[in-house]
Write a protein that holds these residues in place. Structure first.
Motif, PDB file in Angstrom:
ATOM      1  N   LEU A 123       0.815  -1.151   0.008  1.00 22.10           N
ATOM      2  CA  LEU A 123       0.034  -0.030   0.126  1.00 22.10           C
ATOM      3  C   LEU A 123       0.775   1.281   0.034  1.00 22.10           C
ATOM      4  CD1 LEU A 123      -2.524  -1.178   2.458  1.00 22.10           C
ATOM      5  CD2 LEU A 123      -3.036  -0.612   0.011  1.00 22.10           C
ATOM      6  N   THR A 124       2.034   1.306   0.909  1.00 21.91           N
ATOM      7  CA  THR A 124       2.776   2.254   0.802  1.00 21.91           C
ATOM      8  C   THR A 124       3.539   2.439  -0.554  1.00 21.91           C
ATOM      9  OG1 THR A 124       3.299   2.075   3.072  1.00 21.91           O
ATOM     10  CG2 THR A 124       4.613   3.389   1.819  1.00 21.91           C
ATOM     11  N   ARG A 125       3.777   1.424  -1.121  1.00 20.44           N
ATOM     12  CA  ARG A 125       4.529   1.528  -2.551  1.00 20.44           C
ATOM     13  C   ARG A 125       3.374   2.030  -3.514  1.00 20.44           C
ATOM     14  NH1 ARG A 125       9.503  -0.579  -2.795  1.00 20.44           N
ATOM     15  NH2 ARG A 125       9.895  -1.793  -1.030  1.00 20.44           N
ATOM     16  N   ALA A 126       2.326   1.620  -3.281  1.00 17.97           N
ATOM     17  CA  ALA A 126       1.195   2.174  -4.129  1.00 17.97           C
ATOM     18  C   ALA A 126       1.255   3.715  -4.113  1.00 17.97           C
ATOM     19  CB  ALA A 126      -0.113   1.695  -3.867  1.00 17.97           C
ATOM     20  N   VAL A 127       1.295   4.289  -2.968  1.00 16.23           N
ATOM     21  CA  VAL A 127       1.209   5.636  -2.831  1.00 16.23           C
ATOM     22  C   VAL A 127       2.328   6.401  -3.453  1.00 16.23           C
ATOM     23  CG1 VAL A 127       1.931   7.466  -1.118  1.00 16.23           C
ATOM     24  CG2 VAL A 127       0.318   5.862  -0.529  1.00 16.23           C
ATOM     25  N   SER A 136      15.704   1.811  -5.637  1.00 17.57           N
ATOM     26  CA  SER A 136      16.169   1.898  -4.331  1.00 17.57           C
ATOM     27  C   SER A 136      15.725   2.926  -3.773  1.00 17.57           C
ATOM     28  CB  SER A 136      17.850   2.334  -4.850  1.00 17.57           C
ATOM     29  OG  SER A 136      18.266   2.539  -3.584  1.00 17.57           O
ATOM     30  N   ASP A 137      15.499   4.352  -4.438  1.00 15.79           N
ATOM     31  CA  ASP A 137      14.780   5.387  -3.969  1.00 15.79           C
ATOM     32  C   ASP A 137      13.114   5.072  -3.283  1.00 15.79           C
ATOM     33  OD1 ASP A 137      16.635   7.115  -3.820  1.00 15.79           O
ATOM     34  OD2 ASP A 137      16.272   7.841  -5.884  1.00 15.79           O
ATOM     35  N   GLU A 138      12.558   4.161  -3.824  1.00 11.80           N
ATOM     36  CA  GLU A 138      11.243   3.657  -3.480  1.00 11.80           C
ATOM     37  C   GLU A 138      11.400   2.973  -1.959  1.00 11.80           C
ATOM     38  OE1 GLU A 138       8.606   0.514  -4.935  1.00 11.80           O
ATOM     39  OE2 GLU A 138       7.960   2.145  -5.991  1.00 11.80           O
ATOM     40  N   ALA A 141      11.944   5.835   0.351  1.00 17.14           N
ATOM     41  CA  ALA A 141      10.922   6.360   0.508  1.00 17.14           C
ATOM     42  C   ALA A 141       9.784   5.683   1.282  1.00 17.14           C
ATOM     43  CB  ALA A 141       9.966   7.041  -0.732  1.00 17.14           C
ATOM     44  N   VAL A 142       9.669   4.443   1.260  1.00 19.35           N
ATOM     45  CA  VAL A 142       8.825   3.750   2.049  1.00 19.35           C
ATOM     46  C   VAL A 142       9.190   3.770   3.539  1.00 19.35           C
ATOM     47  CG1 VAL A 142       8.193   1.241   2.835  1.00 19.35           C
ATOM     48  CG2 VAL A 142       7.990   1.893   0.385  1.00 19.35           C
ATOM     49  N   ARG A 143      10.559   3.873   3.766  1.00 19.27           N
ATOM     50  CA  ARG A 143      10.973   3.933   5.329  1.00 19.27           C
ATOM     51  C   ARG A 143      10.911   5.218   5.809  1.00 19.27           C
ATOM     52  NH1 ARG A 143      16.505   0.502   3.690  1.00 19.27           N
ATOM     53  NH2 ARG A 143      15.600  -1.565   3.827  1.00 19.27           N
ATOM     54  N   LEU A 144      11.127   6.182   4.929  1.00 20.86           N
ATOM     55  CA  LEU A 144      10.961   7.593   5.315  1.00 20.86           C
ATOM     56  C   LEU A 144       9.181   7.905   5.810  1.00 20.86           C
ATOM     57  CD1 LEU A 144      11.819  10.790   5.569  1.00 20.86           C
ATOM     58  CD2 LEU A 144      11.140  10.874   3.204  1.00 20.86           C
ATOM     59  N   LEU A 145       8.448   7.442   4.834  1.00 22.71           N
ATOM     60  CA  LEU A 145       6.952   7.645   5.114  1.00 22.71           C
ATOM     61  C   LEU A 145       6.606   7.004   6.519  1.00 22.71           C
ATOM     62  CD1 LEU A 145       5.214   7.401   1.704  1.00 22.71           C
ATOM     63  CD2 LEU A 145       5.657   9.484   2.926  1.00 22.71           C
ATOM     64  N   GLY A 146       6.966   5.819   6.559  1.00 29.13           N
ATOM     65  CA  GLY A 146       6.762   4.941   7.957  1.00 29.13           C
ATOM     66  C   GLY A 146       7.186   5.557   8.932  1.00 29.13           C
ATOM     67  N   ALA A 147       8.585   6.191   8.876  1.00 23.57           N
ATOM     68  CA  ALA A 147       9.229   6.948  10.095  1.00 23.57           C
ATOM     69  C   ALA A 147       8.436   8.267  10.523  1.00 23.57           C
ATOM     70  CB  ALA A 147      10.552   7.069   9.944  1.00 23.57           C
ATOM     71  N   THR A 148       8.146   8.545   9.394  1.00 29.06           N
ATOM     72  CA  THR A 148       7.496  10.120   9.551  1.00 29.06           C
ATOM     73  C   THR A 148       5.871   9.939  10.141  1.00 29.06           C
ATOM     74  OG1 THR A 148       8.770  11.056   7.888  1.00 29.06           O
ATOM     75  CG2 THR A 148       6.940  12.298   8.483  1.00 29.06           C
ATOM     76  N   PHE A 149       5.307   9.190   9.226  1.00 30.12           N
ATOM     77  CA  PHE A 149       3.828   8.826   9.752  1.00 30.12           C
ATOM     78  C   PHE A 149       3.777   8.361  11.260  1.00 30.12           C
ATOM     79  CE2 PHE A 149       2.533   8.362   4.847  1.00 30.12           C
ATOM     80  CZ  PHE A 149       2.486   9.479   4.903  1.00 30.12           C
ATOM     81  N   HIS A 150       4.523   7.469  11.430  1.00 25.71           N
ATOM     82  CA  HIS A 150       4.389   6.637  12.807  1.00 25.71           C
ATOM     83  C   HIS A 150       5.032   7.513  13.878  1.00 25.71           C
ATOM     84  CE1 HIS A 150       2.476   3.038  11.327  1.00 25.71           C
ATOM     85  NE2 HIS A 150       3.314   3.027  10.586  1.00 25.71           N
ATOM     86  N   TRP A 188      13.410  13.182  -5.607  1.00 21.14           N
ATOM     87  CA  TRP A 188      14.320  12.062  -5.910  1.00 21.14           C
ATOM     88  C   TRP A 188      13.842  11.502  -7.250  1.00 21.14           C
ATOM     89  CZ3 TRP A 188      12.957   9.184  -0.710  1.00 21.14           C
ATOM     90  CH2 TRP A 188      13.867   9.712   0.293  1.00 21.14           C
ATOM     91  N   GLU A 189      12.779  11.973  -7.999  1.00 21.57           N
ATOM     92  CA  GLU A 189      12.202  11.568  -9.137  1.00 21.57           C
ATOM     93  C   GLU A 189      13.362  11.316 -10.095  1.00 21.57           C
ATOM     94  OE1 GLU A 189       8.722  13.657 -10.240  1.00 21.57           O
ATOM     95  OE2 GLU A 189       7.503  12.661  -8.832  1.00 21.57           O
ATOM     96  N   THR A 190      13.253  10.127 -10.922  1.00 24.70           N
ATOM     97  CA  THR A 190      14.107   9.904 -11.951  1.00 24.70           C
ATOM     98  C   THR A 190      13.363  10.194 -13.133  1.00 24.70           C
ATOM     99  OG1 THR A 190      13.376   7.797 -12.172  1.00 24.70           O
ATOM    100  CG2 THR A 190      15.315   8.090 -10.901  1.00 24.70           C
ATOM    101  N   SER A 191      14.165  10.859 -14.255  1.00 23.52           N
ATOM    102  CA  SER A 191      13.499  11.302 -15.394  1.00 23.52           C
ATOM    103  C   SER A 191      13.318  10.162 -16.518  1.00 23.52           C
ATOM    104  CB  SER A 191      14.299  12.313 -16.152  1.00 23.52           C
ATOM    105  OG  SER A 191      15.606  12.567 -15.574  1.00 23.52           O
TER     106      SER A 191
END
Length: 191
Positions: A123-127, A136-138, A141-150, A188-191
């Motif tokens: 679900l986080t990857r879907a976001v 790698s950046d995904e 980002a999953v870890r960043l969102l988890g840490a921030t949200f929690h 972080w987006e790649t082109s």
């Protein structure tokens, strides 16, 4: 013979309700048995020990939050998806503090794989599909969102951001956090 009316599911749900009421650490087999009006040995047909009770509450809470997240994420992307997922955790932590605490418990690897934990990761990857990230950046980002949200959900639910007449409000800060996350992940987006 199992006591009439007691099931593993009823015991788990009662433990979850008790955790929300008195805190996860205060959920004991004695308190749980008292809530059913039975002796502690009557519970052993349905749960193995206090650790099993906490694990069952964690599994229930992970399932509940995965269902809430899936519903909240339907049809949204980008910053709106970040906000929807974060709102699930903030709201759940406030409404169900004991269950929320259980979602943070470490699970053994087999239990974790069978839990809704992998569904949460998906679900986080879907976001993050609303952003163009490499693999790698995904993961970052999953870890960043988890840490921030929690982190935010736990502190907010504990009242850490509401001292007196706090200005700006926690909700205003939350919007800035979401803006910051969106900006950071887009960088972080790649082109």
């Amino acid at each position: 013979m199992p006591r009439a009316g007691l099931t593993s599911d009823r015991v788990t749900r009662a433990a979850a309700d008790l955790a929300d009421e008195v805190g996860l650490d205060a959920v004991t087999l004695t308190a749980l048995a008292a809530s059913f009006g039975v002796a502690v040995p009557s519970l052993y047909t349905h749960v193995r020990n206090p650790a099993d009770v906490r694990t069952r509450v964690a599994l229930l809470a992970l399932e509940e939050t995965a269902d809430l997240a899936a519903e909240a994420l339907a049809g949204v992307s980008g910053r709106d998806a970040l906000a929807a997922l974060g709102r699930v955790w903030r709201t759940y932590a406030r409404r169900h503090p004991g269950r929320y605490a259980a979602t943070r418990l470490p699970l053994d690897s087999d239990t974790a794989l069978r839990s809704a934990g992998p569904r949460h990761a998906e679900l986080t990857r879907a976001v993050l599909r609303g952003y163009r990230l490499d693999a790698s950046d995904e993961t970052h980002a999953v870890r960043l969102l988890g840490a921030t949200f929690h982190g935010y959900a736990a502190l907010d639910a504990a009242g850490a951001f509401g001292h007196g007449t706090a200005v700006p409000t926690s909700d205003e800060t939350w919007e800035r956090v979401l803006d910051g996350l969106d900006t950071l992940i887009r960088s972080w987006e790649t082109s």
